[in-house]
Enzyme design. Structure first.
Site, PDB file in Angstrom:
ATOM      1  N   ALA A 135       0.842  -1.201   0.000  1.00 38.08           N
ATOM      2  CA  ALA A 135       0.000   0.000   0.000  1.00 38.08           C
ATOM      3  C   ALA A 135       0.879   1.253   0.000  1.00 38.08           C
ATOM      4  CB  ALA A 135      -0.920  -0.005   1.218  1.00 38.08           C
TER       5      ALA A 135
ATOM      6  N   TYR B  37       3.517   2.290  -1.889  1.00 39.72           N
ATOM      7  CA  TYR B  37       4.011   1.765  -3.173  1.00 39.72           C
ATOM      8  C   TYR B  37       5.507   1.443  -3.254  1.00 39.72           C
ATOM      9  CZ  TYR B  37      -0.597   2.967  -5.212  1.00 39.72           C
ATOM     10  OH  TYR B  37      -1.922   3.050  -5.500  1.00 39.72           O
TER      11      TYR B  37
ATOM     12  N   GLU C 276      12.145  -9.950 -10.208  1.00 40.77           N
ATOM     13  CA  GLU C 276      13.555 -10.281 -10.438  1.00 40.77           C
ATOM     14  C   GLU C 276      14.370 -10.102  -9.159  1.00 40.77           C
ATOM     15  OE1 GLU C 276      11.571  -8.329 -12.128  1.00 40.77           O
ATOM     16  OE2 GLU C 276      12.070  -8.208 -14.253  1.00 40.77           O
TER      17      GLU C 276
END
Ligand code: THU
Length: 176
Positions: A82, A84, A91
């Site tokens: 949340a 971000y 990867e």
């Protein structure tokens, strides 16, 4: 005056500026079926890892699978948050796990597959810049190249023989 300064900059460009060209090489496979069998299997691992992505914000799921030279396969998927920037790409989840669990074992290949929950991804999706930087660290650490195979959900697969083809002019520990 204007003509004079133009002439000066033109001449200094001719005499002092040396062009420096960077060339990257890639191979393109028309589909997964064209890949060598071991890489097809690795790509299948990436595709199934993709299902474990936690991507409620982007709706974009990525899976990665690595082969190590002890025959282990390590997988990862993107894990969002949340907040971000706290999320992490597929990867890097995979390569950091490999580095944490098998610090002395070389990484040979990474296969990457991306799928959007909103539209069809039919073109190869290369690793983001931050992942390229993370991946190159391990190439430098192990002193051998890592082959990168990347694709969308379907369609062509691209291969780079080294992370350096994806990230020329690397920043690494030689600069420190
Ligand atoms: N993502 C990856 O997992 N790998 C990449 O190389 C590019 C982007 C993830 C991060 C985020 O969860 C979502 O895809 C959308 O950017």
């Amino acid at each position: 005056m204007l003509a004079e300064s133009f002439l000066l900059s033109f001449l200094s460009n001719i005499f002092y500026m040396k062009p420096f060209k960077v060339v990257s090489n890639f191979e393109v496979y028309e589909s997964v079926e064209e890949l060598p069998k071991v890489i097809q299997d690795l790509m299948k691992e990436a595709v199934s890892a993709r299902d474990n992505a936690y991507a409620p914000y982007s709706q974009f799921k990525v899976g990665a699978a690595l082969t190590l030279n002890n025959a282990e396969v390590i997988t990862g998927s993107n894990q969002e948050n949340a907040s971000y920037p706290s999320g992490l790409c597929a990867e890097r989840t995979a390569i950091y796990y490999a580095g944490a669990k098998y610090p002395e074992v070389q990484i040979q290949n990474i296969a990457i597959s991306a799928k959007s929950m909103k539209h069809k991804v039919n073109a190869p999706v290369p690793p983001c810049g931050a992942c390229r930087q993370a991946l190159i660290e391990y190439e430098v650490k192990q002193n051998s190249e890592i082959n990168v195979f990347f694709m969308g959900e379907s369609g062509q697969v691209m291969k780079a023989n080294s992370i350096k083809d994806l990230l020329p002019l690397i920043f690494d520990n030689s600069a420190l």
